[in-house]
Motif scaffolding. Structure first.
Motif: not given
Length: 177
Positions: A43-56, A151-165
């Motif tokens: 999920x983190x890898x997919x979110x990372x690629x999405x933050x680079x401007x593609x659809x993952x 930083x805003x994109x990284x913060x979003x991914x950090x938050x997403x990674x920290x959650x146990x949803x």
């Protein structure tokens, strides 16, 4: 801001162990990424690629599948790349998973392959990747790329990674692809 840029580029006398132990600066750490299970790492890898401007889009095929994520250009129906993820591999990653990825991508007529891990690759894997023009992201390189995000994109991914949803991602526009 100039002072922040200078501080960020200053050489630190702190040992690397201490620097990667805490994410007080809003950075991803080796420990943090290394503790993620297969699904959360994917999920983190997919979110990372999405933050680079593609659809993952995750394939939900499981960690033993040769392709866990397909990458599309926005608005395109066909993926241009496939991604294989390896969270906390017990040993160096060899050529076999890359050969499986190559076979799957060839069958799907996908031209690019990426392999992302929290670990490292052996010489055979690196040679095979070079031959097939795959991009390998070892744990330290992936960590570097995550922390290079704005930083805003990284913060979003950090938050997403920290959650146990729940692990189930929302179905995307390419779910049938």
């Amino acid at each position: 801001q100039r002072n922040l840029a200078l501080a960020a580029s200053a050489v630190s006398r702190t040992p690397f162990e201490a620097a990667t132990a805490v994410d007080a600066a809003g950075q991803f750490t080796t420990d943090q990424v290394g503790k993620l299970g297969a699904k959360r790492f994917e999920r983190l890898v997919a979110s990372y690629y999405a933050k680079t401007g593609v659809v993952a889009e995750r394939t939900n095929a499981g960690p033993d599948s040769p392709v866990q994520i397909k990458i599309f250009w926005k608005g395109e129906p066909k993926p241009f790349a496939g991604v294989q993820c390896h969270a906390s591999p017990p040993t160096l990653i060899g050529a076999k998973p890359l050969q499986d990825l190559f076979a799957a991508l060839t069958a799907a007529e996908i031209r690019r392959g990426y392999v992302v891990t929290t670990g490292k690759f052996n010489v055979e894997a690196r040679d095979y990747a070079e031959e097939k023009h795959f991009t390998l992201l070892s744990g330290d390189l992936f960590l570097e790329k995550l922390n290079a995000l704005p930083p805003p994109a990284r913060a979003e991914l950090l938050k997403e990674t920290a959650t146990e949803e729940a692990e189930a991602p929302a179905a995307g526009p390419h779910a049938a692809a």
